[in-house]
Scaffold this motif. Structure first.
Motif, mmCIF file in Angstrom:
data_model
loop_
_atom_site.group_PDB
_atom_site.id
_atom_site.type_symbol
_atom_site.label_atom_id
_atom_site.label_comp_id
_atom_site.label_asym_id
_atom_site.label_seq_id
_atom_site.Cartn_x
_atom_site.Cartn_y
_atom_site.Cartn_z
ATOM 1 N N ALA A 95 7.382 36.445 -12.561
ATOM 2 C CA ALA A 95 7.495 35.637 -11.341
ATOM 3 C C ALA A 95 8.641 34.634 -11.475
ATOM 4 O O ALA A 95 9.395 34.394 -10.517
ATOM 5 C CB ALA A 95 6.182 34.914 -11.067
ATOM 6 N N ALA A 96 8.792 34.045 -12.656
ATOM 7 C CA ALA A 96 9.873 33.094 -12.892
ATOM 8 C C ALA A 96 11.231 33.786 -12.811
ATOM 9 O O ALA A 96 12.183 33.233 -12.248
ATOM 10 C CB ALA A 96 9.707 32.419 -14.250
ATOM 11 N N ILE A 97 11.334 34.978 -13.372
ATOM 12 C CA ILE A 97 12.588 35.738 -13.323
ATOM 13 C C ILE A 97 13.001 35.997 -11.877
ATOM 14 O O ILE A 97 14.166 35.821 -11.498
ATOM 15 C CB ILE A 97 12.434 37.061 -14.100
ATOM 16 C CG1 ILE A 97 12.333 36.794 -15.599
ATOM 17 C CG2 ILE A 97 13.597 38.009 -13.799
ATOM 18 C CD1 ILE A 97 11.856 37.983 -16.408
ATOM 19 N N GLN A 98 12.053 36.395 -11.056
ATOM 20 C CA GLN A 98 12.360 36.662 -9.655
ATOM 21 C C GLN A 98 12.742 35.388 -8.913
ATOM 22 O O GLN A 98 13.702 35.382 -8.110
ATOM 23 C CB GLN A 98 11.166 37.348 -8.998
ATOM 24 C CG GLN A 98 10.899 38.741 -9.543
ATOM 25 C CD GLN A 98 9.574 39.308 -9.096
ATOM 26 O OE1 GLN A 98 8.852 38.697 -8.302
ATOM 27 N NE2 GLN A 98 9.229 40.480 -9.593
ATOM 28 N N ALA A 99 12.033 34.305 -9.186
ATOM 29 C CA ALA A 99 12.358 33.027 -8.533
ATOM 30 C C ALA A 99 13.752 32.549 -8.949
ATOM 31 O O ALA A 99 14.519 32.033 -8.120
ATOM 32 C CB ALA A 99 11.307 31.984 -8.887
ATOM 33 N N GLU A 100 14.085 32.709 -10.231
ATOM 34 C CA GLU A 100 15.410 32.322 -10.713
ATOM 35 C C GLU A 100 16.515 33.068 -9.965
ATOM 36 O O GLU A 100 17.503 32.475 -9.519
ATOM 37 C CB GLU A 100 15.533 32.633 -12.206
ATOM 38 C CG GLU A 100 14.741 31.717 -13.115
ATOM 39 C CD GLU A 100 14.752 32.185 -14.554
ATOM 40 O OE1 GLU A 100 14.228 31.445 -15.416
ATOM 41 O OE2 GLU A 100 15.269 33.286 -14.845
ATOM 42 N N LEU A 101 16.343 34.383 -9.830
ATOM 43 C CA LEU A 101 17.398 35.183 -9.215
ATOM 44 C C LEU A 101 17.508 34.936 -7.716
ATOM 45 O O LEU A 101 18.608 34.993 -7.154
ATOM 46 C CB LEU A 101 17.172 36.664 -9.522
ATOM 47 C CG LEU A 101 17.476 37.039 -10.972
ATOM 48 C CD1 LEU A 101 17.075 38.472 -11.256
ATOM 49 C CD2 LEU A 101 18.949 36.823 -11.293
ATOM 50 N N ARG A 102 16.394 34.633 -7.068
ATOM 51 C CA ARG A 102 16.470 34.254 -5.655
ATOM 52 C C ARG A 102 17.296 32.978 -5.509
ATOM 53 O O ARG A 102 18.170 32.876 -4.639
ATOM 54 C CB ARG A 102 15.068 34.066 -5.072
ATOM 55 C CG ARG A 102 14.357 35.365 -4.725
ATOM 56 C CD ARG A 102 13.146 35.107 -3.858
ATOM 57 N NE ARG A 102 12.115 34.350 -4.545
ATOM 58 C CZ ARG A 102 11.125 34.895 -5.253
ATOM 59 N NH1 ARG A 102 11.033 36.210 -5.359
ATOM 60 N NH2 ARG A 102 10.223 34.136 -5.841
ATOM 61 N N ALA A 103 17.010 31.991 -6.360
ATOM 62 C CA ALA A 103 17.752 30.729 -6.296
ATOM 63 C C ALA A 103 19.211 30.935 -6.691
ATOM 64 O O ALA A 103 20.126 30.389 -6.062
ATOM 65 C CB ALA A 103 17.095 29.698 -7.207
ATOM 66 N N LEU A 104 19.434 31.735 -7.727
ATOM 67 C CA LEU A 104 20.787 31.965 -8.213
ATOM 68 C C LEU A 104 21.651 32.652 -7.157
ATOM 69 O O LEU A 104 22.833 32.314 -6.983
ATOM 70 C CB LEU A 104 20.731 32.802 -9.482
ATOM 71 C CG LEU A 104 21.992 32.881 -10.345
ATOM 72 C CD1 LEU A 104 22.373 31.504 -10.867
ATOM 73 C CD2 LEU A 104 21.773 33.853 -11.501
ATOM 74 N N SER A 105 21.065 33.608 -6.435
ATOM 75 C CA SER A 105 21.838 34.337 -5.430
ATOM 76 C C SER A 105 22.302 33.414 -4.306
ATOM 77 O O SER A 105 23.366 33.620 -3.723
ATOM 78 C CB SER A 105 21.012 35.500 -4.864
ATOM 79 O OG SER A 105 19.867 35.037 -4.180
#
Length: 256
Positions: A219-229
């Protein structure tokens, strides 16, 4: 090739192999690392992965030339970074990493997914997200507080300061600190030791350690990439990258 892969008995050696760039990380490298990990995971003869790099730096972080074109613009769910991060998070066998020099950005976050990390006394670690207008990646927003504590993780990630090898060892970011000339031999010895153990036992042990955290980590990995994008399209990244190439200090006073 951005990485070199070699089989040494029951050890799969994966080496970052872009020394002329300081082993900068880009989509091609992440795709190659993903494929190498998948092959090692599926090979019953492999019991341990030995991760290292060529040249003076473990990796100097993300390739800023690629950042200018935003490798996540076509969707983070389809990115090599996402695929590779999931492979690391779920990898079923021990990973022994040897860090011989600077580990910046993705270099510091990647080793959080390794089981044993041996570092040279020439190593240094940086989580440079604030200074680049970015946010954590490769699961580090979850894994770094787990490894070194919440307060220290906030300090390291928000200040973007350099962490010495000694501080990294004392905080628990790395497993062991050795003189530079002993690094390769020490990492090899640990990998050989593990390769002599039962693969089934080590995989069972690693699975038990992973399963406690895996859902939260993914879940953290997905949240990171959403924010990063989102951040990669923003003005702060453009200012930071432009400042890097102009060899000046970035000015974030007029950007969000």
């Amino acid at each position: 090739m951005p990485i070199a892969v070699e089989r040494r008995g029951r050890i799969a050696s994966i080496t970052f192999n872009r020394p002329e760039t300081g082993n900068l990380m880009n989509a091609t490298l992440f795709a190659a690392l993903r494929d190498a990990l998948r092959e090692a995971a599926g090979d019953d003869a492999v019991r341990v992965v030995r991760l290292g790099s060529t040249g003076e730096a473990f990796t100097r972080g993300g390739d800023l030339h690629e950042f200018m074109h935003n490798p996540l613009k076509d969707g983070w769910e389809r990115s090599a970074l996402y695929d590779c991060t999931l492979e690391l998070a779920r990898f079923p066998k021990p990973i022994v990493a040897a860090v011989q020099g600077p580990a910046i950005g993705g270099g510091s976050t990647l080793i959080l997914n390794c089981d044993i990390v041996v570092a040279s006394d020439r190593a240094g670690f940086v989580f440079p997200f604030s200074s680049l207008g970015l946010c954590p990646e490769i699961g580090s927003s979850y894994l770094l507080p787990l490894a070194v504590g919440e307060r220290r993780a906030r300090d390291w990630m928000l200040t973007s300061r350099r962490i010495s090898a000694e501080e990294a060892r004392d905080a628990g970011l790395i497993t062991e600190l050795v003189p530079h000339e002993q690094l390769e031999a020490r990492a090899d010895a640990i990998a050989e030791q593990l390769a002599g153990y039962s693969g089934a036992a080590m995989s069972a042990t690693k699975k038990l350690l992973q399963e406690v955290h895996l859902a939260a980590l993914e879940a953290a990995i997905q949240a990171e990439l959403r924010a990063l994008s989102v951040l990669m399209e923003g003005p702060a990244v453009k200012e930071a990258v432009g400042a890097f190439f102009d060899k000046r200090k970035p000015d974030f006073s007029t950007v969000a």
